[in-house]
Motif scaffolding. Structure first.
Motif, mmCIF file in Angstrom:
data_model
loop_
_atom_site.group_PDB
_atom_site.id
_atom_site.type_symbol
_atom_site.label_atom_id
_atom_site.label_comp_id
_atom_site.label_asym_id
_atom_site.label_seq_id
_atom_site.Cartn_x
_atom_site.Cartn_y
_atom_site.Cartn_z
ATOM 1 N N LEU A 122 0.835 -1.202 0.000
ATOM 2 C CA LEU A 122 0.000 0.000 0.000
ATOM 3 C C LEU A 122 0.875 1.259 0.000
ATOM 4 C CD1 LEU A 122 -2.786 1.358 0.143
ATOM 5 C CD2 LEU A 122 -2.612 1.256 2.631
ATOM 6 N N LYS A 123 1.923 1.255 0.836
ATOM 7 C CA LYS A 123 2.846 2.397 0.900
ATOM 8 C C LYS A 123 3.454 2.656 -0.487
ATOM 9 C CE LYS A 123 6.161 5.130 2.861
ATOM 10 N NZ LYS A 123 6.809 5.638 1.682
ATOM 11 N N PHE A 124 3.893 1.593 -1.126
ATOM 12 C CA PHE A 124 4.485 1.709 -2.456
ATOM 13 C C PHE A 124 3.475 2.299 -3.449
ATOM 14 C CE2 PHE A 124 5.547 0.022 -6.636
ATOM 15 C CZ PHE A 124 6.901 0.360 -6.719
ATOM 16 N N THR A 125 2.241 1.786 -3.381
ATOM 17 C CA THR A 125 1.195 2.237 -4.304
ATOM 18 C C THR A 125 0.850 3.712 -4.066
ATOM 19 O OG1 THR A 125 0.298 0.008 -4.283
ATOM 20 C CG2 THR A 125 -1.132 1.735 -5.145
ATOM 21 N N ILE A 126 0.767 4.098 -2.779
ATOM 22 C CA ILE A 126 0.469 5.504 -2.454
ATOM 23 C C ILE A 126 1.581 6.410 -3.000
ATOM 24 C CG2 ILE A 126 0.356 7.180 -0.554
ATOM 25 C CD1 ILE A 126 -1.149 5.068 1.079
ATOM 26 N N ASP A 127 2.833 6.016 -2.778
ATOM 27 C CA ASP A 127 3.949 6.853 -3.239
ATOM 28 C C ASP A 127 3.956 6.989 -4.757
ATOM 29 O OD1 ASP A 127 4.796 7.397 -0.725
ATOM 30 O OD2 ASP A 127 6.386 5.891 -0.680
ATOM 31 N N ARG A 128 3.656 5.906 -5.433
ATOM 32 C CA ARG A 128 3.639 5.931 -6.899
ATOM 33 C C ARG A 128 2.530 6.868 -7.392
ATOM 34 N NH1 ARG A 128 2.512 3.052 -11.578
ATOM 35 N NH2 ARG A 128 0.619 2.188 -10.701
ATOM 36 N N THR A 129 1.376 6.791 -6.704
ATOM 37 C CA THR A 129 0.250 7.649 -7.082
ATOM 38 C C THR A 129 0.590 9.125 -6.838
ATOM 39 O OG1 THR A 129 -1.187 5.859 -6.359
ATOM 40 C CG2 THR A 129 -2.235 7.990 -6.763
ATOM 41 N N LEU A 130 1.177 9.385 -5.659
ATOM 42 C CA LEU A 130 1.519 10.774 -5.331
ATOM 43 C C LEU A 130 2.557 11.335 -6.299
ATOM 44 C CD1 LEU A 130 1.635 10.506 -1.430
ATOM 45 C CD2 LEU A 130 -0.106 11.677 -2.810
ATOM 46 N N GLN A 131 3.503 10.489 -6.671
ATOM 47 C CA GLN A 131 4.516 10.900 -7.647
ATOM 48 C C GLN A 131 3.853 11.307 -8.969
ATOM 49 O OE1 GLN A 131 7.800 11.215 -7.518
ATOM 50 N NE2 GLN A 131 8.146 11.509 -9.711
ATOM 51 N N HIS A 132 2.904 10.480 -9.374
ATOM 52 C CA HIS A 132 2.178 10.772 -10.611
ATOM 53 C C HIS A 132 1.433 12.107 -10.494
ATOM 54 C CE1 HIS A 132 -0.508 10.218 -14.050
ATOM 55 N NE2 HIS A 132 -1.479 10.594 -13.240
ATOM 56 N N ILE A 133 0.808 12.322 -9.330
ATOM 57 C CA ILE A 133 0.045 13.563 -9.128
ATOM 58 C C ILE A 133 0.970 14.780 -9.180
ATOM 59 C CG2 ILE A 133 -1.295 14.886 -7.424
ATOM 60 C CD1 ILE A 133 -2.453 12.116 -6.532
ATOM 61 N N ARG A 134 2.148 14.638 -8.536
ATOM 62 C CA ARG A 134 3.119 15.734 -8.573
ATOM 63 C C ARG A 134 3.497 16.098 -10.002
ATOM 64 N NH1 ARG A 134 5.493 13.765 -4.034
ATOM 65 N NH2 ARG A 134 6.903 12.430 -5.204
ATOM 66 N N GLU A 135 3.798 15.071 -10.785
ATOM 67 C CA GLU A 135 4.201 15.317 -12.182
ATOM 68 C C GLU A 135 3.067 15.950 -12.978
ATOM 69 O OE1 GLU A 135 5.574 11.464 -13.319
ATOM 70 O OE2 GLU A 135 7.456 11.711 -12.210
ATOM 71 N N TRP A 136 1.874 15.452 -12.715
ATOM 72 C CA TRP A 136 0.695 15.994 -13.405
ATOM 73 C C TRP A 136 0.516 17.475 -13.084
ATOM 74 C CZ3 TRP A 136 -2.752 15.395 -17.067
ATOM 75 C CH2 TRP A 136 -3.993 16.010 -16.966
ATOM 76 N N LYS A 137 0.670 17.811 -11.782
ATOM 77 C CA LYS A 137 0.494 19.211 -11.391
ATOM 78 C C LYS A 137 1.593 20.094 -11.976
ATOM 79 C CE LYS A 137 -2.377 18.634 -7.338
ATOM 80 N NZ LYS A 137 -2.428 18.447 -5.887
ATOM 81 N N GLU A 138 2.814 19.571 -12.027
ATOM 82 C CA GLU A 138 3.902 20.328 -12.647
ATOM 83 C C GLU A 138 3.611 20.608 -14.118
ATOM 84 O OE1 GLU A 138 7.571 18.229 -11.871
ATOM 85 O OE2 GLU A 138 7.348 18.658 -9.720
ATOM 86 N N ALA A 139 3.087 19.583 -14.784
ATOM 87 C CA ALA A 139 2.766 19.749 -16.202
ATOM 88 C C ALA A 139 1.684 20.809 -16.376
ATOM 89 C CB ALA A 139 2.314 18.421 -16.804
ATOM 90 N N LEU A 140 0.687 20.781 -15.474
ATOM 91 C CA LEU A 140 -0.389 21.776 -15.555
ATOM 92 C C LEU A 140 0.156 23.184 -15.337
ATOM 93 C CD1 LEU A 140 -3.393 20.241 -13.574
ATOM 94 C CD2 LEU A 140 -3.135 20.509 -16.049
ATOM 95 N N SER A 141 1.071 23.317 -14.359
ATOM 96 C CA SER A 141 1.593 24.649 -14.075
ATOM 97 C C SER A 141 2.469 25.149 -15.216
ATOM 98 C CB SER A 141 2.302 24.627 -12.714
ATOM 99 O OG SER A 141 3.588 25.144 -12.816
#
Lengths: 390, 112
Positions: A122-141
């Protein structure tokens, strides 16, 4: 709390109707909660989850069970984009429940974990998801910044287009035509036609250093200064001397503009011109051959205060055409990275002398476009044409 | 944009490769300013490897000349291609920044 909130902290909304999950999650993730990596908030069904997402914009991701009262996890997945489009959801499903896992993934779940929950996984999955969200937000900005930049460039482009004359007074003795084809990234070319006393007319072509908004602003002030100086000054040399001195005040940015300013007197056919470090004008004779006007020891404006600009004269014969142009013409690049060059410009008129001023102007632009083909040009392509009629 | 530097006497010698235009003028400027030391008494910008310079690039040359002027250092350029030499002549920049054929002449000009 708000002052020193770590940027790495992530808020996770856990949605499950089973009361056991909340204490278990807090217990197993306590290390990451203590270090401030994760913060957990809880909801017990889909309706509560949507309310929480609506109320709290700082939630980064959702971790949701499937079977719940009021609104189940699969319905929640469909509704999340309405309240929080940038949220990613991870589904907790029963082991082997491929049917619901497929539905969840098709409805936009980012990933899934199965019961009984393996907390390392679960920890691994959460981190992977958060990483994806970070990249997505960077792309949006990054995209937002690009939009701002594009808007600024549009303003610069509009400023540039708005100051160009687009109607040219008709006169029995001479014809005028000017045109500018902007580069994709907005350059700083302009031309101007200034009515003077005794039917004389002032003609200017200019190229400001750099591009974008700074170039557009410098272009505006250069043009305004020239208009004023042109009215007062005795001749083009004096006009450029005055514009140069004003541009040199407070010019720490070292912006500069190259310019030809000429005054044409239709009663005598004499063109008097001064060179502000610009490409010399081209005179096309009636038979199509051409000559570069000799220029007088010119210097770009804004570079050296107190510089004395000289002027020279040329008497146009009836049927002769003067082409003022910017280096966007002669430095146009083709697919082989060759420059168009002055020789090609002259050849184009040699083969076929221009019929009138407008024809000559269009032919300059057509020559550049035919030469460049699909290659995007770095510089504006600008010309201003004067023709003494027969 | 990479620049390489060398020093001879009290003079800084800076070289760059390729095109200097609006896309990399800022980078070019920052690299040159970073290379200048307060002890430099002169600077030669060697154009041997530079194939094209736009007006945005010329502006950087002016800005650097201004920086040097503040520390009473002279600036010169050398080894210009024919087309870049023409740009210097048409714009009149050769009146402000001496243009030399060889690096040795340019160094002699800035007292390096």
């Amino acid at each position: 709390m708000t002052m020193t909130e770590s940027p790495q902290k992530h808020k996770i909304l856990v949605v499950d109707d089973e009361p056991d999950l909340e204490p278990l999650m807090l217990q197993r993730m306590r290390r990451y909660i203590r270090t401030g990596t994760y913060e957990f908030v809880f909801a017990h069904d889909g309706v509560e989850a949507l309310e929480a997402l609506d109320a709290d914009e700082s939630i980064d991701m959702v971790l949701s069970d499937i079977n719940m009262p009021k609104m189940d996890g699969l319905t929640l997945l469909e509704r999340i984009p309405d309240v929080a489009p940038d949220i990613r959801a991870v589904i907790i499903s029963a082991y082997g429940d491929m049917k619901n896992i497929r539905i969840a993934m098709n409805r936009g779940a980012f990933d899934f974990v199965t019961k009984p929950v393996d907390f390392d996984d679960l920890k691994f999955t959460i981190d992977r998801t958060l990483q994806h969200i970070r990249e997505w937000k960077e792309a949006l900005s990054a995209r937002d910044k690009l939009v701002v930049l594009q808007n600024e460039l549009n303003v610069a482009s509009m400023m540039q287009q708005s100051i160009l004359p687009n109607k040219f007074a008709r006169n029995d003795n001479y014809k005028l035509f000017g045109t500018m084809q902007p580069a994709r990234n907005v350059g700083g070319d302009f031309f101007d036609v200034i009515g003077l006393s005794d039917n004389r007319v002032g003609l200017a072509i200019a190229d400001v250093s750099g591009k974008g908004v700074p170039a557009a602003l410098f272009m505006m002030s250069s043009r305004t200064l020239l208009k004023g100086a042109a009215m007062r000054a005795d001749g083009p040399g004096e006009a450029l001397t005055e514009v140069n001195d004003v541009l040199n005040e407070d010019n720490d940015a070292c912006m500069f503009v190259t310019m030809i300013y000429a005054v044409y007197d239709p009663t005598t056919g004499v063109l008097t011109y001064a060179d502000g470090g610009h490409d010399p004008p081209l005179v096309i004779h009636a038979d199509g051959t051409s000559t570069q006007l000799p220029v007088t020891d010119g210097l770009a404006l804004g570079v050296l205060p107190g510089f004395d600009f000289l002027q020279q004269s040329y008497e146009l014969a009836p049927g002769e055409t003067v082409v003022l142009y910017t280096d966007g013409v002669t430095e146009a690049i083709n697919a082989e990275e060759e420059q168009l060059g002055l020789a090609r410009l002259r050849e184009a008129f040699e083969a076929d002398p221009p019929g009138d001023a407008e024809d000559a102007g269009h032919r300059v632009i057509d020559l550049v476009n035919d030469f460049a083909g699909d290659v995007p040009q770095f510089d504006d392509t600008t010309c201003l044409v004067l023709r003494r009629e027969n | 944009m990479n620049i390489s530097t060398d020093r001879q006497g009290g003079a800084l010698i800076a070289m760059a490769e390729g095109r200097v235009d609006g896309a990399n003028a800022l980078e070019f400027h920052e690299a040159l300013e970073a290379a200048i030391s307060p002890d430099d008494t002169g600077m030669v910008l060697d154009f041997e490897g530079i194939s094209y310079i736009s007006s945005a690039g010329l502006r950087v040359v002016l800005l650097v000349a201004k920086t040097l002027q503040k520390q009473n250092a002279k600036m010169a350029v050398c080894s210009l291609s024919d087309s870049i030499r023409e740009i210097f002549e048409i714009s009149g920049f050769d009146k402000i920044i001496p243009v030399h054929g060889s690096r040795a002449d340019a160094l002699a000009g800035v007292g390096g």
